[in-house]
Design an enzyme around this catalytic site. Structure first.
Site, mmCIF file in Angstrom:
data_model
loop_
_atom_site.group_PDB
_atom_site.id
_atom_site.type_symbol
_atom_site.label_atom_id
_atom_site.label_comp_id
_atom_site.label_asym_id
_atom_site.label_seq_id
_atom_site.Cartn_x
_atom_site.Cartn_y
_atom_site.Cartn_z
ATOM 1 N N HIS A 40 0.845 -1.192 0.000
ATOM 2 C CA HIS A 40 0.000 0.000 0.000
ATOM 3 C C HIS A 40 0.881 1.242 0.000
ATOM 4 O O HIS A 40 0.384 2.355 0.145
ATOM 5 C CB HIS A 40 -0.942 -0.016 1.219
ATOM 6 C CG HIS A 40 -2.075 -0.994 1.064
ATOM 7 N ND1 HIS A 40 -1.873 -2.359 1.117
ATOM 8 C CD2 HIS A 40 -3.391 -0.818 0.824
ATOM 9 C CE1 HIS A 40 -3.036 -2.978 0.934
ATOM 10 N NE2 HIS A 40 -3.968 -2.064 0.742
ATOM 11 N N GLU B 229 -1.559 -9.384 8.329
ATOM 12 C CA GLU B 229 -0.654 -9.217 9.459
ATOM 13 C C GLU B 229 0.628 -9.987 9.166
ATOM 14 O O GLU B 229 0.572 -11.128 8.668
ATOM 15 C CB GLU B 229 -1.314 -9.784 10.720
ATOM 16 C CG GLU B 229 -0.770 -9.146 11.974
ATOM 17 C CD GLU B 229 -1.330 -9.810 13.216
ATOM 18 O OE1 GLU B 229 -0.587 -9.913 14.198
ATOM 19 O OE2 GLU B 229 -2.499 -10.246 13.162
ATOM 20 N N ASP C 295 9.775 -7.751 1.796
ATOM 21 C CA ASP C 295 9.883 -7.517 3.230
ATOM 22 C C ASP C 295 11.354 -7.286 3.528
ATOM 23 O O ASP C 295 12.218 -7.923 2.921
ATOM 24 C CB ASP C 295 9.361 -8.726 4.023
ATOM 25 C CG ASP C 295 9.067 -8.331 5.462
ATOM 26 O OD1 ASP C 295 8.346 -7.337 5.670
ATOM 27 O OD2 ASP C 295 9.565 -8.989 6.384
ATOM 28 N N TYR D 290 16.666 3.128 9.271
ATOM 29 C CA TYR D 290 17.916 2.998 10.028
ATOM 30 C C TYR D 290 19.139 3.460 9.226
ATOM 31 O O TYR D 290 20.274 3.262 9.687
ATOM 32 C CB TYR D 290 18.095 1.531 10.446
ATOM 33 C CG TYR D 290 17.005 1.015 11.369
ATOM 34 C CD1 TYR D 290 17.109 1.145 12.747
ATOM 35 C CD2 TYR D 290 15.857 0.400 10.858
ATOM 36 C CE1 TYR D 290 16.111 0.667 13.593
ATOM 37 C CE2 TYR D 290 14.853 -0.080 11.687
ATOM 38 C CZ TYR D 290 14.986 0.058 13.052
ATOM 39 O OH TYR D 290 13.994 -0.414 13.891
ATOM 40 N N LYS E 48 23.565 4.492 -2.796
ATOM 41 C CA LYS E 48 22.941 3.485 -1.922
ATOM 42 C C LYS E 48 22.223 2.436 -2.770
ATOM 43 O O LYS E 48 22.375 1.234 -2.541
ATOM 44 C CB LYS E 48 21.951 4.145 -0.941
ATOM 45 C CG LYS E 48 21.239 3.101 -0.095
ATOM 46 C CD LYS E 48 20.075 3.599 0.736
ATOM 47 C CE LYS E 48 19.265 2.410 1.255
ATOM 48 N NZ LYS E 48 18.028 2.751 1.938
ATOM 49 N N HIS F 269 20.588 -3.908 -0.215
ATOM 50 C CA HIS F 269 19.923 -5.209 -0.102
ATOM 51 C C HIS F 269 18.758 -5.310 -1.095
ATOM 52 O O HIS F 269 18.544 -6.340 -1.722
ATOM 53 C CB HIS F 269 19.435 -5.402 1.337
ATOM 54 C CG HIS F 269 18.713 -4.219 1.924
ATOM 55 N ND1 HIS F 269 19.228 -2.935 1.866
ATOM 56 C CD2 HIS F 269 17.505 -4.094 2.529
ATOM 57 C CE1 HIS F 269 18.387 -2.108 2.446
ATOM 58 N NE2 HIS F 269 17.328 -2.769 2.851
ATOM 59 N N ARG F 270 18.017 -4.193 -1.241
ATOM 60 C CA ARG F 270 16.855 -4.193 -2.136
ATOM 61 C C ARG F 270 17.318 -4.358 -3.578
ATOM 62 O O ARG F 270 16.768 -5.148 -4.344
ATOM 63 C CB ARG F 270 16.100 -2.859 -1.949
ATOM 64 C CG ARG F 270 14.649 -2.913 -2.337
ATOM 65 C CD ARG F 270 13.845 -1.770 -1.738
ATOM 66 N NE ARG F 270 13.639 -1.955 -0.319
ATOM 67 C CZ ARG F 270 14.286 -1.312 0.651
ATOM 68 N NH1 ARG F 270 15.189 -0.400 0.366
ATOM 69 N NH2 ARG F 270 14.045 -1.560 1.912
#
Ligand code: IMP
Length: 203
Positions: A14, A45, A74, A164, A185, A190-191
């Site tokens: 979203h 969730e 995630d 972070y 970056k 990681h992405r």
């Protein structure tokens, strides 16, 4: 090569920023992306214990409800001295009053806990990003993970990025993610690493 995605992929987020970024990445492959909000899909969730679990859970929910292949991500920060925490709870560690997120507070929480482990404790940490594609009907999923290693610094440095970033110094660099130019970056994050693995499979 992963199974055909087809021409339309649901992005199980979203978050408009994430949707834009992912859509731009997949456009060259002739894949049109639709956000979960546009299809009125709920946000499940995040009950998984790993990043892959959570990415798969979000992708599976969106694929089953929409009848289309769905992609979810995630991510989070894992600190060695804290046994990998905050990990899948990275966003939750930033929860402040009234449901607002406060990452200055989250970084303080992390640092306080690392300091409590003593002066000799490792400052090693890494960011992880998991991506999962789920296909409707037959339960198939494919997952990819990217990781960037580094060290925590205190006090936080730099006003770029998010989360972070200001307390994370990637290995082999002198600037924190918070100080780095966003393109620098994105080249090593990681992405980016997880997406490179996914895109290599699409090719
Ligand atoms: P999610 O993947 O959107 O659930 O985000 C999880 C949380 O991990 C974010 O809210 C951030 O706190 C943290 N995080 C994930 N990736 C990064 C990053 O590249 N920089 C800083 N924080 C990050």
């Amino acid at each position: 090569m992963i199974r055909r995605v087809g021409e339309r992929l649901v992005i199980a987020t979203h978050n408009e920023g994430k949707l834009r970024e992912i859509s731009a990445l997949l456009e060259p492959f002739g894949i049109a992306c639709t956000g979960a909000a546009e299809l009125d899909l709920p946000e499940p969730e995040e009950t998984g214990v790993t990043f892959i679990d959570n990415a798969e859970l979000k992708a599976r929910t969106a694929a089953d409800l929409s009848g289309l292949p769905a992609l979810a991500d995630d991510s989070g920060l894992c600190v060695e001295a804290l046994g990998g925490m905050p990990g899948v709870f990275s966003a939750r560690w930033a929860e402040a009053r009234e449901g607002n997120r406060d990452f200055a507070l989250a970084m303080e929480r992390v640092w306080e806990q690392v300091e409590a482990c003593g002066p000799q404790v490792s400052r090693d940490a890494h960011f992880v990003c998991a991506l999962a594609i789920a296909w409707p009907n037959d339960g198939q999923t494919e997952s990819f993970e990217g990781r960037v290693d580094g060290q925590l610094v205190w006090p936080p440095r730099g006003g770029q990025g998010f989360g972070y970033d200001p307390m994370f110094l990637p290995e082999g660099h002198e600037q924190t993610f918070g100080e780095m130019d966003p393109d620098a970056k994105h080249a090593i994050s990681h992405r980016a690493r997880a997406f490179r693995k996914l895109v290599a499979e699409l090719e």
